[in-house]
Structure formats: C-alpha cells, structure tokens
Design a protein around this motif. Structure first.
Motif, short mmCIF file in Angstrom:
data_model
loop_
_atom_site.label_atom_id
_atom_site.label_comp_id
_atom_site.label_asym_id
_atom_site.label_seq_id
_atom_site.Cartn_x
_atom_site.Cartn_y
_atom_site.Cartn_z
N LEU A 144 0.26 9.06 11.47
CA LEU A 144 1.22 9.47 10.45
C LEU A 144 1.84 10.83 10.78
CD1 LEU A 144 -0.39 8.25 7.11
CD2 LEU A 144 1.10 7.05 8.72
N GLU A 145 1.07 11.72 11.36
CA GLU A 145 1.64 13.00 11.80
C GLU A 145 2.70 12.77 12.86
OE1 GLU A 145 1.30 15.96 10.72
OE2 GLU A 145 -0.58 16.05 9.58
N LEU A 146 2.42 11.87 13.80
CA LEU A 146 3.40 11.56 14.84
C LEU A 146 4.66 10.93 14.24
CD1 LEU A 146 1.12 10.05 17.64
CD2 LEU A 146 2.00 12.39 17.46
N LEU A 147 4.47 10.05 13.25
CA LEU A 147 5.62 9.41 12.62
C LEU A 147 6.50 10.42 11.90
CD1 LEU A 147 7.13 6.84 11.93
CD2 LEU A 147 5.58 6.49 9.99
N VAL A 148 5.89 11.39 11.25
CA VAL A 148 6.66 12.43 10.57
C VAL A 148 7.53 13.18 11.57
CG1 VAL A 148 6.51 14.64 9.35
CG2 VAL A 148 5.12 12.71 8.60
N GLU A 149 6.96 13.50 12.71
CA GLU A 149 7.74 14.19 13.75
C GLU A 149 8.93 13.34 14.17
OE1 GLU A 149 7.18 17.38 15.27
OE2 GLU A 149 6.11 17.47 13.37
N ARG A 157 0.82 -1.20 0.00
CA ARG A 157 0.00 0.00 0.00
C ARG A 157 0.86 1.26 0.00
NH1 ARG A 157 -2.08 -0.58 6.28
NH2 ARG A 157 -0.02 -0.87 7.20
N PRO A 158 0.43 2.31 -0.67
CA PRO A 158 1.22 3.54 -0.74
C PRO A 158 0.82 4.58 0.29
CG PRO A 158 -0.51 3.63 -2.36
CD PRO A 158 -0.69 2.32 -1.63
N ARG A 159 0.14 4.17 1.34
CA ARG A 159 -0.40 5.16 2.27
C ARG A 159 0.68 6.08 2.85
NH1 ARG A 159 -2.80 4.23 8.31
NH2 ARG A 159 -3.59 6.34 8.63
N LEU A 160 1.75 5.50 3.38
CA LEU A 160 2.79 6.32 3.98
C LEU A 160 3.51 7.14 2.92
CD1 LEU A 160 4.34 7.20 6.45
CD2 LEU A 160 5.75 5.13 6.27
N GLU A 161 3.77 6.54 1.77
CA GLU A 161 4.44 7.27 0.70
C GLU A 161 3.62 8.48 0.26
OE1 GLU A 161 5.08 2.88 -0.49
OE2 GLU A 161 4.01 4.00 1.06
N ASP A 162 2.31 8.26 0.07
CA ASP A 162 1.45 9.35 -0.37
C ASP A 162 1.40 10.47 0.68
OD1 ASP A 162 0.94 7.91 -2.64
OD2 ASP A 162 -1.08 7.28 -2.04
N PHE A 163 1.34 10.07 1.95
CA PHE A 163 1.27 11.06 3.03
C PHE A 163 2.54 11.90 3.08
CE2 PHE A 163 1.84 12.48 7.40
CZ PHE A 163 0.60 13.03 7.68
N LEU A 164 3.69 11.24 3.04
CA LEU A 164 4.95 11.97 3.12
C LEU A 164 5.16 12.87 1.90
CD1 LEU A 164 7.27 9.13 4.48
CD2 LEU A 164 6.49 11.16 5.73
N THR A 165 4.79 12.36 0.74
CA THR A 165 4.93 13.17 -0.49
C THR A 165 4.04 14.40 -0.43
OG1 THR A 165 5.44 11.18 -1.78
CG2 THR A 165 4.76 13.12 -3.00
N ALA A 166 2.81 14.22 0.06
CA ALA A 166 1.90 15.36 0.19
C ALA A 166 2.44 16.39 1.17
CB ALA A 166 0.52 14.87 0.63
N ARG A 167 3.25 15.94 2.12
CA ARG A 167 3.86 16.86 3.09
C ARG A 167 5.12 17.53 2.55
NH1 ARG A 167 2.61 16.30 8.66
NH2 ARG A 167 4.35 17.73 8.88
#
Length: 452
Positions: free
Chosen positions: A309-314, A9-19
């Motif tokens: 996902l916000e927490l993971l980005v931090e 699944r591209p969920r994390l990839e899509d989230f990080l790219t959007a950020r």
C-alpha cells in the motif's frame, strides 16, 4: 482526489484516509449499508454491477468534476471497471484492454499463447455438453473454472468418474451460497452467456507464484515464491519466497515478465502463478493485475520490507515506487485448513499456535461452533500462520509441521440448529500484521485476504 473501487473491503480506503488523502469510494450497492454503518470519513458512490459500463461512464463524468488525479483498486473484481474509469478520465495506469486480458481467462490464455508464453490447452464452453466434449477430446482429466473467476471459487478437477455427479449437482453453473457483494461481479454471470473456461489438466509437480510491480514500464520488484503444494491439489497450502539467485526463481521471474509484456501490463501490481509439470515443462497458469493475497503481502513485508500500500500511494502520486530487495530473513506463511463440513470443533487459540515450533505470528479466523456450510474456494481456512527459519527450506518445514499438527475438523451440525453462524465467515477482506487478538469475529474475517 483518488477514486477507489472496492468490491467488499475498505482496506485501501482506510489506508489512504489515514494518510490524509482525499478519496471517494465506489462500492457495490449491496455493501452500502454495512459500509455506512462504519461511519467512513469519505464519500461513497455505489453501483449494482462492476461491468455496467453505462453506469461507470456516468460515475466517471461525476468524478471528473471533482478533480480526480488517480483511480485505484486492489480487488480483482474491480480491475476492469477501474481501468475503464481511468481511461475515461485520461489518467495514467492500466488500460482497459490490458485489464480485460488480466481478468478474462480466455483472452488471457489466447494472448499468452500468441506471444509464445506456454499455457495449458484450453477452450471456452457454454454448457454441460460442451464440457463433456472437451473432456472426451482431452482424453484425460480437465479443469473447469469460471471465465471471470477468482479465489478458486467454483473451480473443479473433472474426470469421467466424477463428471455426472458434478453436472447433476450444478457445479458447472453460477456458484451458490456466496456473499451478496459477489452479485456485483462477473463470477455470478450466466455461464450460457459468457461461458466458462475448460483446460487440459496439468500434472503439476510444483506451483510457483511471482510478485511483480511495474511503474511506467519499469520494474520496481519481481520476487518469486513457491507454494508448498499445488493450490488445487490440497487446502493445506502456503508458500515461501525463493532465493532470488536460484534456477527456479530465475525461470519464474522470466515467465512472469513475459506474461506481463504479452498482456500489456506496464503499471501496478502483478501476481503470476506458474506450474512445472511432471515432464519438467513450465507453464503460466494465470496472471492477475493485483497484489498476491492471503499472507503473501505480510511475507513480503517481513522478508523485504515491502509494503504494497505504501508503494501504491507513491505510484498514485506520480512518483516511482522504490523497494530494496535485500532479504531480512526467511519466512513462510501457511493456512490451517478445515477438514470436512459442519461445525468447527477443537479449535486452538492464538496462544496455542504460537507454541508450535517456528510459528512467530498467528491469526484465528474461525472459532469453535462456527459453521463451514457456506465457505468456498480459498475461504476454507480456520487460521493463518507465519513461520521463520534459518533458510527458506527450514521456514517451510516449520509451516508444514504446524499444518499437520493443527488441522481442524468440523463435526456434523445439529439438525435443529436455526442460527446461521456462517454468514460472516464468507466476507473475507485483508492482510494485516499478526498476531491479532480477535475481539470482534466479523471484523476478524473481514481482515483476511480472499485471493491467492
């Protein structure tokens, strides 16, 4: 640059790219074509198997030249690989030894038992004869599961009455009729080589889960929930978060923290499953180094404003994630399961589900005419709902009522049907806000978490 390992699944990839983050994705070779067809905005590297450490080392050398600052995954099949690459690059995060302990059920149970954390009696076996011997030694029911399994796939409750039937059906070997990407994981490993885990059956009265996040040994949050029914006992499950001050929540959190410590987890997510048996004993079932699946992330967001996902980005940025564990209300989630096998009949739509008392969000996964032929484990669901109540108990009552009133039946499939309508039904992916009008069924199924 962040390296993301994902099995399907591209969920994390899509989230990080959007950020606006620069990433490179490492995915199974079998997923290259479908992933590239979406025109991703990031480069892709592929691997045939996530436990091919020679290939992972080669990829790590290539990535090192790109100035990688973090390695991440939220997919259980990628946990060991991500930790291995992480260590080769000298980056903070879960180490490989701990990753093995969180994904190899035999290592996990040994380390938990050695630390005094209560677990069921267990053994690694390599063939049907050894399974039968453990069954005889246990003197009662046992559970047989893949050593590196996930999502309850190929997990069986075994007794003397059903042993021969399961054995002759090949139930104790590698599972069949699964998505192509699973060939890149250890779930499809030869049982004779890696073995499978057998455990003495626990007569579970209540099953709990706990959602943990750690950052460099410091706790970000630790929140306890309870499944409506033990997951292996009934496909009609869901869960509700407990009052943090309740006796059950305190015990669940204590066991989760003890399990994380015993397994050496100091960073990232943890999802711990805990049993209380009919004698009142507490036992740790399993600990996964990932967020909880299905609608657990959505419930956390509604109840506490926690966005995994916000927490993971931090954390990937080297910053300590912060959560404010003050409840915003009482919510529960539940699956609407499929009864029987064949073709879905009489499936309600989102509007129908939203009319059920207490239901505030709904997502349909299967439609009328869809086949259940290759659905396995935690994928036997037709829909997902979120309910809200004045108390956790009331939220659970709403969810249970919805399950009873909306359970879906499958009718026998026509023998002359040549269309494979179930192929996309076995490609589960991510949690997302609900309700969700499904214009593209393949995308809808790709938007549903596999793992509990």
């Amino acid at each position: 640059m962040i390296v993301v390992l994902s099995a399907y699944r591209p969920r994390l990839e899509d989230f990080l790219t959007a950020r606006g983050e620069k990433i490179v994705a490492v995915i199974p070779e079998s997923m290259r074509e479908p992933r590239e067809s979406t025109n991703p905005r990031y480069p892709i590297r592929t691997i045939d198997h996530f436990d091919d450490y020679t290939e992972l080392a080669r990829i790590a050398v290539e990535l090192e030249a790109l100035g990688v600052t973090a390695v991440a995954t939220i997919d259980e099949p990628c946990v060991r690989a991500a930790a291995f690459v992480n260590e080769l690059l000298g980056l903070p995060g879960l180490d490989h030894r701990s990753a093995v302990a969180c994904t190899d059920k035999s290592v996990m149970k040994r380390r938990l038992a050695a630390a005094g954390v209560p677990v069921a009696e267990h053994r690694v076996v390599h063939d049907v004869r050894q399974i039968r011997k453990f069954l005889d030694d246990a003197g009662g029911e046992i559970v047989v599961k893949p050593r590196y399994g996930f999502g309850t796939i190929n997990t069986h409750r075994v007794n003397r009455d059903n042993f021969d039937q399961l054995a002759s059906a090949g139930a104790f070997g590698p599972p069949a009729n699964l998505p192509e990407w699973i060939r890149s994981t250890s779930l499809a490993s030869d049982v004779g080589q890696v073995g499978c885990l057998v455990e003495r059956f626990v007569d579970v009265v209540e099953e709990f889960h706990c959602e943990l996040m750690l950052h460099r040994g410091s706790e970000v949050h630790c929140l306890a929930g309870r499944y409506f029914t033990p997951v292996l006992a009934n496909n009609a499950y869901g869960s509700v978060l407990l009052d943090p001050d309740s006796a059950d929540a305190i015990e669940v959190r204590s066991l989760t923290r003890a399990a994380a410590s015993a397994l050496g987890v100091t960073d990232g997510f943890g999802h711990c499953e805990i049993f209380r048996d009919r004698c009142g004993r507490w036992l740790v079932g399993e600990f996964a180094a990932r967020p909880g699946g299905l609608l657990i992330p959505r419930m956390l967001r509604l109840s506490y404003g926690i966005d995994n996902l916000e927490l993971l980005v931090e954390q990937l940025g080297g910053r300590r994630p912060r959560t404010h564990a003050v409840s915003r209300g009482s919510f529960s989630w539940a699956v609407i399961p499929v009864t029987g096998s064949g073709v879905i009949a009489g499936m309600p739509d989102e509007a129908d589900l939203l009319k059920v008392p207490g239901v505030i969000e709904a997502q349909i996964v299967l439609r009328n005419g869809d086949s259940t032929g290759d659905l396995q484990g935690a994928m036997l669901h037709a829909a997902y709902i979120i309910c809200q109540g004045d108390t956790p108990e009331r939220a659970e009552v709403f969810a249970r009522h919805a399950q009873r009133s909306c359970r879906i039946t499958a009718v026998p499939a026509p023998e002359d049907s040549s269309e494979d309508r179930s192929s996309s039904a076995s490609v589960p992916l991510v949690e997302q806000p609900l309700p969700h009008r499904l214009g593209d069924r393949r995308r809808a199924i790709a938007d549903t978490e596999l793992l509990v």
